[in-house]
Design a protein around this motif. Structure first.
Motif, PDB file in Angstrom:
ATOM      1  N   ASP A 168       0.824  -1.219   0.000  1.00 28.90           N
ATOM      2  CA  ASP A 168       0.000   0.000   0.000  1.00 28.90           C
ATOM      3  C   ASP A 168       0.852   1.261   0.000  1.00 28.90           C
ATOM      4  O   ASP A 168       0.311   2.372  -0.052  1.00 28.90           O
ATOM      5  CB  ASP A 168      -0.927   0.013   1.213  1.00 28.90           C
ATOM      6  N   THR A 169       2.162   1.093   0.084  1.00 31.42           N
ATOM      7  CA  THR A 169       3.055   2.251   0.047  1.00 31.42           C
ATOM      8  C   THR A 169       2.905   2.971  -1.282  1.00 31.42           C
ATOM      9  O   THR A 169       3.060   2.374  -2.352  1.00 31.42           O
ATOM     10  CB  THR A 169       4.514   1.806   0.239  1.00 31.42           C
ATOM     11  N   ALA A 170       2.580   4.264  -1.203  1.00 26.05           N
ATOM     12  CA  ALA A 170       2.311   5.041  -2.407  1.00 26.05           C
ATOM     13  C   ALA A 170       2.063   6.495  -2.017  1.00 26.05           C
ATOM     14  O   ALA A 170       1.898   6.815  -0.836  1.00 26.05           O
ATOM     15  CB  ALA A 170       1.090   4.497  -3.149  1.00 26.05           C
ATOM     16  N   VAL A 171       1.999   7.335  -3.022  1.00 24.37           N
ATOM     17  CA  VAL A 171       1.485   8.685  -2.836  1.00 24.37           C
ATOM     18  C   VAL A 171      -0.008   8.631  -3.121  1.00 24.37           C
ATOM     19  O   VAL A 171      -0.427   8.139  -4.170  1.00 24.37           O
ATOM     20  CB  VAL A 171       2.172   9.699  -3.769  1.00 24.37           C
ATOM     21  N   TYR A 172      -0.789   9.123  -2.186  1.00 21.58           N
ATOM     22  CA  TYR A 172      -2.243   9.089  -2.311  1.00 21.58           C
ATOM     23  C   TYR A 172      -2.744  10.479  -2.690  1.00 21.58           C
ATOM     24  O   TYR A 172      -2.384  11.476  -2.056  1.00 21.58           O
ATOM     25  CB  TYR A 172      -2.877   8.623  -1.005  1.00 21.58           C
ATOM     26  N   TYR A 173      -3.583  10.490  -3.724  1.00 21.66           N
ATOM     27  CA  TYR A 173      -4.108  11.747  -4.253  1.00 21.66           C
ATOM     28  C   TYR A 173      -5.616  11.814  -4.086  1.00 21.66           C
ATOM     29  O   TYR A 173      -6.331  10.837  -4.328  1.00 21.66           O
ATOM     30  CB  TYR A 173      -3.789  11.867  -5.741  1.00 21.66           C
ATOM     31  N   CYS A 174      -6.069  12.980  -3.735  1.00 24.72           N
ATOM     32  CA  CYS A 174      -7.494  13.290  -3.704  1.00 24.72           C
ATOM     33  C   CYS A 174      -7.840  14.026  -4.999  1.00 24.72           C
ATOM     34  O   CYS A 174      -7.029  14.804  -5.517  1.00 24.72           O
ATOM     35  CB  CYS A 174      -7.765  14.174  -2.487  1.00 24.72           C
ATOM     36  N   ALA A 175      -9.039  13.794  -5.506  1.00 30.39           N
ATOM     37  CA  ALA A 175      -9.446  14.435  -6.748  1.00 30.39           C
ATOM     38  C   ALA A 175     -10.936  14.760  -6.718  1.00 30.39           C
ATOM     39  O   ALA A 175     -11.707  14.109  -5.994  1.00 30.39           O
ATOM     40  CB  ALA A 175      -9.133  13.527  -7.933  1.00 30.39           C
ATOM     41  N   ALA A 176     -11.310  15.766  -7.508  1.00 24.56           N
ATOM     42  CA  ALA A 176     -12.698  16.204  -7.579  1.00 24.56           C
ATOM     43  C   ALA A 176     -13.167  16.199  -9.034  1.00 24.56           C
ATOM     44  O   ALA A 176     -12.436  16.634  -9.924  1.00 24.56           O
ATOM     45  CB  ALA A 176     -12.850  17.597  -6.991  1.00 24.56           C
ATOM     46  N   SER A 177     -14.372  15.719  -9.234  1.00 24.60           N
ATOM     47  CA  SER A 177     -14.934  15.642 -10.587  1.00 24.60           C
ATOM     48  C   SER A 177     -16.211  16.452 -10.695  1.00 24.60           C
ATOM     49  O   SER A 177     -17.078  16.378  -9.820  1.00 24.60           O
ATOM     50  CB  SER A 177     -15.237  14.182 -10.924  1.00 24.60           C
ATOM     51  N   ARG A 178     -16.331  17.211 -11.798  1.00 22.08           N
ATOM     52  CA  ARG A 178     -17.546  17.971 -12.060  1.00 22.08           C
ATOM     53  C   ARG A 178     -18.583  17.139 -12.821  1.00 22.08           C
ATOM     54  O   ARG A 178     -19.680  17.617 -13.085  1.00 22.08           O
ATOM     55  CB  ARG A 178     -17.222  19.221 -12.883  1.00 22.08           C
TER      56      ARG A 178
END
Length: 126
Positions: A90-100
């Protein structure tokens, strides 16, 4: 326009838990379907989980179902990712994102996301 800032990443031992947060500013999070993605070293970014505008619907990549939980507090303009039983993989960079995107209740396709945070590093030690 919305700005996304992730927090909550860090170093944890295998079997442990972390809760990531994603604070949205600029426009309220209820305007967007939200998602979490991750990118491990040397790998492509992958979908983890997503949640609808209202927070009432969610979807997960199969491999995370049952271990990760996505939630949303529209009053706080914040999306969370509770991660349990973490593994070194699970080691990783985690990104949050928003969708229209309005045509789909829960957006799982990366290309349909319009705004991204800077990412937060999660490292799981064995």
């Amino acid at each position: 326009q919305v700005q996304l800032v992730e927090s909550g990443g860090g170093l944890v031992q295998a079997g442990g838990s972390l809760r990531l947060s994603c604070a949205a500013s600029g426009r309220t999070s209820s305007t967007y379907s939200m998602g979490w993605f991750r990118q491990a070293p040397g790998k492509e970014r992958e979908f983890v989980a997503a949640i609808s505008r209202s927070g009432g619907y969610s979807r997960y990549k199969d491999s995370f179902e049952g271990r990760f939980i996505i939630s949303k507090d529209n009053a706080k303009n914040t999306v969370y990712l509770q991660m349990n039983s973490l593994e070194p993989e699970d080691t990783a960079v985690y990104y949050c994102a928003a969708s229209r995107q309005y045509l789909t209740t829960v957006v799982t396709t990366e290309s349909l996301y319009d705004y991204w945070g800077q990412g937060t590093q999660v490292t799981v030690s064995s």
